[in-house]
Write a protein that holds these residues in place. Structure first.
Motif, PDB file in Angstrom:
ATOM      1  N   VAL A 259      -7.668  -0.151   7.698  1.00 19.87           N
ATOM      2  CA  VAL A 259      -8.675  -1.196   7.826  1.00 19.87           C
ATOM      3  C   VAL A 259      -8.004  -2.567   7.873  1.00 19.87           C
ATOM      4  CG1 VAL A 259     -10.532  -2.354   6.576  1.00 19.87           C
ATOM      5  CG2 VAL A 259     -10.544   0.110   6.780  1.00 19.87           C
TER       6      VAL A 259
ATOM      7  N   VAL B 103       2.079   2.138  -3.348  1.00 17.01           N
ATOM      8  CA  VAL B 103       1.025   2.760  -4.161  1.00 17.01           C
ATOM      9  C   VAL B 103       0.806   4.207  -3.735  1.00 17.01           C
ATOM     10  CG1 VAL B 103      -1.417   2.682  -4.755  1.00 17.01           C
ATOM     11  CG2 VAL B 103      -0.113   0.573  -4.620  1.00 17.01           C
TER      12      VAL B 103
ATOM     13  N   LEU C 254      -5.418   8.793  -0.849  1.00 13.64           N
ATOM     14  CA  LEU C 254      -6.204   8.881   0.386  1.00 13.64           C
ATOM     15  C   LEU C 254      -6.978   7.590   0.639  1.00 13.64           C
ATOM     16  CD1 LEU C 254      -7.565  12.537   0.095  1.00 13.64           C
ATOM     17  CD2 LEU C 254      -5.704  11.707   1.497  1.00 13.64           C
ATOM     18  N   HIS C 255      -7.571   7.016  -0.431  1.00 15.63           N
ATOM     19  CA  HIS C 255      -8.344   5.788  -0.269  1.00 15.63           C
ATOM     20  C   HIS C 255      -7.456   4.620   0.152  1.00 15.63           C
ATOM     21  CE1 HIS C 255     -12.347   6.773  -2.340  1.00 15.63           C
ATOM     22  NE2 HIS C 255     -11.735   7.903  -2.051  1.00 15.63           N
ATOM     23  N   VAL C 256      -6.250   4.526  -0.454  1.00 16.79           N
ATOM     24  CA  VAL C 256      -5.352   3.427  -0.100  1.00 16.79           C
ATOM     25  C   VAL C 256      -4.928   3.537   1.362  1.00 16.79           C
ATOM     26  CG1 VAL C 256      -3.123   2.363  -0.559  1.00 16.79           C
ATOM     27  CG2 VAL C 256      -4.548   3.076  -2.436  1.00 16.79           C
ATOM     28  N   LEU C 257      -4.759   4.797   1.857  1.00 20.57           N
ATOM     29  CA  LEU C 257      -4.397   4.991   3.268  1.00 20.57           C
ATOM     30  C   LEU C 257      -5.484   4.410   4.181  1.00 20.57           C
ATOM     31  CD1 LEU C 257      -1.945   6.262   4.569  1.00 20.57           C
ATOM     32  CD2 LEU C 257      -3.251   8.340   4.908  1.00 20.57           C
ATOM     33  N   VAL C 258      -6.757   4.670   3.826  1.00 22.81           N
ATOM     34  CA  VAL C 258      -7.856   4.111   4.623  1.00 22.81           C
ATOM     35  C   VAL C 258      -7.817   2.580   4.562  1.00 22.81           C
ATOM     36  CG1 VAL C 258     -10.357   3.908   4.803  1.00 22.81           C
ATOM     37  CG2 VAL C 258      -9.338   6.116   4.351  1.00 22.81           C
ATOM     38  N   ALA C 259      -7.605   2.026   3.349  1.00 22.43           N
ATOM     39  CA  ALA C 259      -7.554   0.572   3.197  1.00 22.43           C
ATOM     40  C   ALA C 259      -6.457  -0.019   4.073  1.00 22.43           C
ATOM     41  CB  ALA C 259      -7.320   0.206   1.736  1.00 22.43           C
TER      42      ALA C 259
ATOM     43  N   PRO D 265      -7.559  12.521  -9.554  1.00 24.09           N
ATOM     44  CA  PRO D 265      -7.832  11.114  -9.198  1.00 24.09           C
ATOM     45  C   PRO D 265      -6.688  10.454  -8.437  1.00 24.09           C
ATOM     46  CG  PRO D 265      -8.463  11.529 -11.454  1.00 24.09           C
ATOM     47  CD  PRO D 265      -7.763  12.755 -10.979  1.00 24.09           C
TER      48      PRO D 265
ATOM     49  N   SER E 286       0.830  -1.209   0.000  1.00 21.82           N
ATOM     50  CA  SER E 286       0.000   0.000   0.000  1.00 21.82           C
ATOM     51  C   SER E 286       0.860   1.253   0.000  1.00 21.82           C
ATOM     52  CB  SER E 286      -0.903   0.022   1.239  1.00 21.82           C
ATOM     53  OG  SER E 286      -1.534  -1.200   1.421  1.00 21.82           O
TER      54      SER E 286
ATOM     55  N   LEU F  94      -4.717  11.925  -6.164  1.00 21.09           N
ATOM     56  CA  LEU F  94      -4.862  12.321  -4.755  1.00 21.09           C
ATOM     57  C   LEU F  94      -5.903  11.431  -4.092  1.00 21.09           C
ATOM     58  CD1 LEU F  94      -4.510  14.297  -2.360  1.00 21.09           C
ATOM     59  CD2 LEU F  94      -6.410  15.599  -3.311  1.00 21.09           C
ATOM     60  N   SER F  95      -7.030  11.279  -4.776  1.00 22.95           N
ATOM     61  CA  SER F  95      -8.116  10.447  -4.261  1.00 22.95           C
ATOM     62  C   SER F  95      -7.626   9.021  -4.037  1.00 22.95           C
ATOM     63  CB  SER F  95      -9.260  10.501  -5.271  1.00 22.95           C
ATOM     64  OG  SER F  95     -10.283   9.669  -4.888  1.00 22.95           O
ATOM     65  N   LEU F  96      -6.836   8.498  -4.985  1.00 25.57           N
ATOM     66  CA  LEU F  96      -6.310   7.133  -4.871  1.00 25.57           C
ATOM     67  C   LEU F  96      -5.436   6.993  -3.628  1.00 25.57           C
ATOM     68  CD1 LEU F  96      -5.962   4.343  -6.225  1.00 25.57           C
ATOM     69  CD2 LEU F  96      -3.951   5.246  -7.352  1.00 25.57           C
TER      70      LEU F  96
END
Lengths: 117, 175, 85
Positions: free
Chosen positions: A80, A51, A72-77, A66, A48, A68-70
């Protein structure tokens, strides 16, 4: 930048492989859990991270929204994954002990004495 | 009310985190996403306050605790985790193990802090949480390699399991 | 860079197959659950890499939900194994 991404990716894949080899090699459920939980979590965190570094660098480079969005989302993943793996390992270990699969080899088992007395 | 706020703020923050980059309000968000996020957060927090949390476990409200938690994760915890993985790598390759389950006095007072400690133990060197005594908050830890002295020792404290004093840090942000 | 991501995906796929060996051989049920958990983690990692290759953030969203749902499934299997339901 590319070197950092590649190093993180290789470290991640290396620890993932060690985790899987551990699952195949260790003698009982608990030691296998050691390998699978620690090594695959750490490996996946590094995958992660690679990425995130890649996407953040792309965002910083050409302001690609997109990307930046990617990142931030990978950080949440990543968070989790770390939490669910730790809690899940705890659940499996407890269930294995309750269902009568005791650690072997083992030099000491405080939990079993507790249940027996 | 405390339960409502302690769910509302993190949920709204998560929604904004996941939709960053969607528009131009405050530089990053689309107005529609902000409105939708606020509505969904209020509904979620309200339902949570109504139905969940009777066990007394709530997320901390104080932002200082969240900052301490983040510092804990990227600092000492990550280091311990790296050490744990080198340890596992060594044992996978050599196959040198001497496992056993020991009872450990966690020293934690609340369910939340015991959970944080149990998860930290699972991800740090050579240890795995198997069970918890819910009355005394004692943990049962599977250690992958017990030395002879450790196999005979009767009184274990959670401080002994780490290189850094992680239990004291966990107490600071979760109790 | 795409080449490196693709190689990583292939490595992860091989690792998943190796974990399936443990899943099929057991011997006990908890052993199989451990293998399943490892497979889930690797699938999440693959999805994250796939998101970069395909340049689609939705893959990561699916990965997050997949991780959470597999966790809930794992808890139910654990409850069942521990004879609590």
């Amino acid at each position: 930048m590319e070197a950092v991404v590649l190093i993180c990716l290789v470290i991640g894949l290396l620890f993932n492989s060690l985790g899987i080899i551990g699952i195949l090699r260790f003698p009982d459920v608990y030691t296998r859990l050691h390998a699978s939980t620690k090594a695959t979590t750490f490996g996946s965190i590094f995958v992660s991270l690679s990425v995130i570094v890649y996407a953040a660098a792309r965002f910083a480079g050409d302001g690609d929204r997109p990307m930046l969005s990617l990142a931030l989302h990978v950080l949440v993943a990543m968070f989790v994954l770390a939490f669910t793996n730790a809690a899940g390992a705890h659940a499996i270990a407890r269930a294995a002990h309750r269902s009568g699969t005791l650690p072997s080899p083992s030099v000491r088992d405080d939990l079993n004495e507790e249940a027996g007395s | 009310m405390k339960r409502f706020v302690s769910t509302l703020v993190p949920v709204m923050a998560l929604y904004m985190w996941l939709t960053a980059g969607s528009g131009d309000v405050f530089g990053l968000w689309a107005a529609s996403e902000l409105v939708l996020g606020a509505v969904l957060s209020v509904i979620t927090a309200w339902l949570t306050a109504l139905h969940v949390g009777s066990a007394g476990v709530t997320l901390p409200v104080n932002p200082l605790r969240w900052i301490l938690f983040a510092l804990y994760l990227i600092g000492p915890f990550l280091l311990e985790m790296a050490k744990a993985n080198l340890d596992v790598a060594y044992r996978v390759i050599t196959g040198r193990i001497n496992p056993g389950i020991v009872r450990v006095n966690s020293g934690m007072k609340t369910a939340g802090s015991t959970t944080a400690l149990a998860n930290s133990i699972t991800l740090t060197p050579g240890t795995l949480t198997v069970g918890v005594d819910e009355e005394t908050n004692d943990l049962f830890i599977h250690k992958i390699n017990l030395t002879e002295e450790e196999a005979a020792r009767s009184a274990w404290d959670s401080r002994d399991l780490f290189g850094f004093n992680l239990p004291a840090m966990i107490r600071r942000f979760s109790e | 860079m795409t080449g490196a991501w693709t190689i990583a995906l292939v490595v992860l796929a091989v690792l998943i197959l190796l974990a399936l060996v443990r899943l099929l051989r057991g011997p006990s049920v908890p052993d199989r659950v451990v293998a399943l958990d490892a497979v889930n983690t690797l699938v999440v990692a693959s999805m994250i890499i796939l998101a970069v290759v395909k340049k689609q953030v939705i893959f990561v969203d699916v990965a997050i939900v997949y991780a959470l749902l597999s966790f809930v499934g794992l808890l139910f299997i654990a409850k069942y194994l521990g004879r609590e339901m």
